[in-house]
Scaffold this motif. Sequence first.
Motif, PDB file in Angstrom:
ATOM      1  N   GLU A  62      -8.504   6.529  -4.984  1.00  0.00           N
ATOM      2  CA  GLU A  62      -7.782   5.803  -6.029  1.00  0.00           C
ATOM      3  C   GLU A  62      -7.117   4.541  -5.488  1.00  0.00           C
ATOM      4  O   GLU A  62      -6.860   3.596  -6.232  1.00  0.00           O
ATOM      5  N   LEU A  63      -6.821   4.526  -4.194  1.00  0.00           N
ATOM      6  CA  LEU A  63      -6.235   3.339  -3.576  1.00  0.00           C
ATOM      7  C   LEU A  63      -7.283   2.298  -3.196  1.00  0.00           C
ATOM      8  O   LEU A  63      -6.937   1.241  -2.666  1.00  0.00           O
ATOM      9  N   LEU A  78      -8.926  -2.639  -0.652  1.00  0.00           N
ATOM     10  CA  LEU A  78      -9.929  -3.698  -0.546  1.00  0.00           C
ATOM     11  C   LEU A  78      -9.275  -5.072  -0.646  1.00  0.00           C
ATOM     12  O   LEU A  78      -9.562  -5.971   0.157  1.00  0.00           O
ATOM     13  N   SER A  79      -8.373  -5.251  -1.614  1.00  0.00           N
ATOM     14  CA  SER A  79      -7.703  -6.551  -1.742  1.00  0.00           C
ATOM     15  C   SER A  79      -6.829  -6.824  -0.518  1.00  0.00           C
ATOM     16  O   SER A  79      -6.760  -7.956  -0.033  1.00  0.00           O
ATOM     17  N   GLY A  87      -5.161  -6.103  -6.658  1.00  0.00           N
ATOM     18  CA  GLY A  87      -5.449  -4.714  -6.308  1.00  0.00           C
ATOM     19  C   GLY A  87      -4.909  -3.736  -7.328  1.00  0.00           C
ATOM     20  O   GLY A  87      -5.568  -2.764  -7.694  1.00  0.00           O
ATOM     21  N   GLU A  88      -3.694  -3.991  -7.805  1.00  0.00           N
ATOM     22  CA  GLU A  88      -3.061  -3.116  -8.795  1.00  0.00           C
ATOM     23  C   GLU A  88      -3.837  -3.104 -10.109  1.00  0.00           C
ATOM     24  O   GLU A  88      -3.916  -2.094 -10.793  1.00  0.00           O
ATOM     25  N   LEU A 147       0.866  -1.184   0.000  1.00  0.00           N
ATOM     26  CA  LEU A 147       0.000   0.000   0.000  1.00  0.00           C
ATOM     27  C   LEU A 147       0.901   1.232   0.000  1.00  0.00           C
ATOM     28  O   LEU A 147       1.466   1.612   1.019  1.00  0.00           O
ATOM     29  N   LYS A 148       1.064   1.818  -1.139  1.00  0.00           N
ATOM     30  CA  LYS A 148       1.945   2.985  -1.288  1.00  0.00           C
ATOM     31  C   LYS A 148       1.203   4.266  -0.919  1.00  0.00           C
ATOM     32  O   LYS A 148      -0.014   4.377  -1.099  1.00  0.00           O
ATOM     33  N   ILE A 149       1.928   5.233  -0.435  1.00  0.00           N
ATOM     34  CA  ILE A 149       1.356   6.540  -0.083  1.00  0.00           C
ATOM     35  C   ILE A 149       0.888   7.219  -1.369  1.00  0.00           C
ATOM     36  O   ILE A 149       1.626   7.265  -2.354  1.00  0.00           O
ATOM     37  N   PRO A 150      -0.342   7.735  -1.368  1.00  0.00           N
ATOM     38  CA  PRO A 150      -0.845   8.376  -2.600  1.00  0.00           C
ATOM     39  C   PRO A 150      -0.060   9.651  -2.920  1.00  0.00           C
ATOM     40  O   PRO A 150       0.513  10.286  -2.035  1.00  0.00           O
ATOM     41  N   GLU A 151      -0.059   9.985  -4.199  1.00  0.00           N
ATOM     42  CA  GLU A 151       0.663  11.179  -4.637  1.00  0.00           C
ATOM     43  C   GLU A 151      -0.068  12.463  -4.251  1.00  0.00           C
ATOM     44  O   GLU A 151       0.557  13.470  -3.961  1.00  0.00           O
ATOM     45  N   GLY A 152      -1.368  12.434  -4.271  1.00  0.00           N
ATOM     46  CA  GLY A 152      -2.154  13.620  -3.929  1.00  0.00           C
ATOM     47  C   GLY A 152      -2.261  13.814  -2.430  1.00  0.00           C
ATOM     48  O   GLY A 152      -1.867  12.964  -1.626  1.00  0.00           O
TER      49      GLY A 152
END
Length: 194
Positions: free
Chosen positions: A38-39, A44-45, A96-97, A25-30
């Motif tokens: 967007e994540l 969910l997965s 998830g990706e 789970l990467k930190i979102p850009e926004g």
Amino acid sequence: MKVNRMEAFSDGVLAIIITIMVLELKIPEGHNWSALVELGPKFLSYAVSFVYVGIYWNNHHHLLHMVRTMNGKLMWLNLLLLFCLSLVPFSTAWMGESSFAATPTALYGIVLLLAAISYKLLQNAILQQHASGSAIAGAMGGDVKGMISPILYLTAIGTAYLNAWVSCFFFVLVAAIWFVPDQRIERALRKRAE
């Protein structure tokens, strides 16, 4: 080797599996709420997989209380289960990706099916250590959840190419079935202790 050593090793592997999943789970850009939306598929997965690993950890803990004698067969079957579960982070991340594309969703179902089969093999090997008329054998004999789960996984795999969200419904359904820990082993162990 004592069973608590195998249990401690298994606990460590399962903890690493969960850690690997959360690192995906990467930190979102926004910097607003829409960036988190967007994540959504990834989270969910991750959430479903976290519950699955938790269910396996819980049931594995109860299952190992039934071991009378540790042997090579149990150690290898336990490693087979851990191998199958170690594939969960990869299939979770891919599903998830891809926002639940058909092939990653089907692969996720295959990984869960393999984990269920390996758990059943381990369970059967442990049951072989008990007499057929024992409280443990009686408690584990009518494993309805264990019989239904592979059928639901196969259904989920088959429907992944028709509608991945239907597949996800079956994944969540199996998790819901197993979410409440199986009390049969605890009751049988209490009865044996009396």
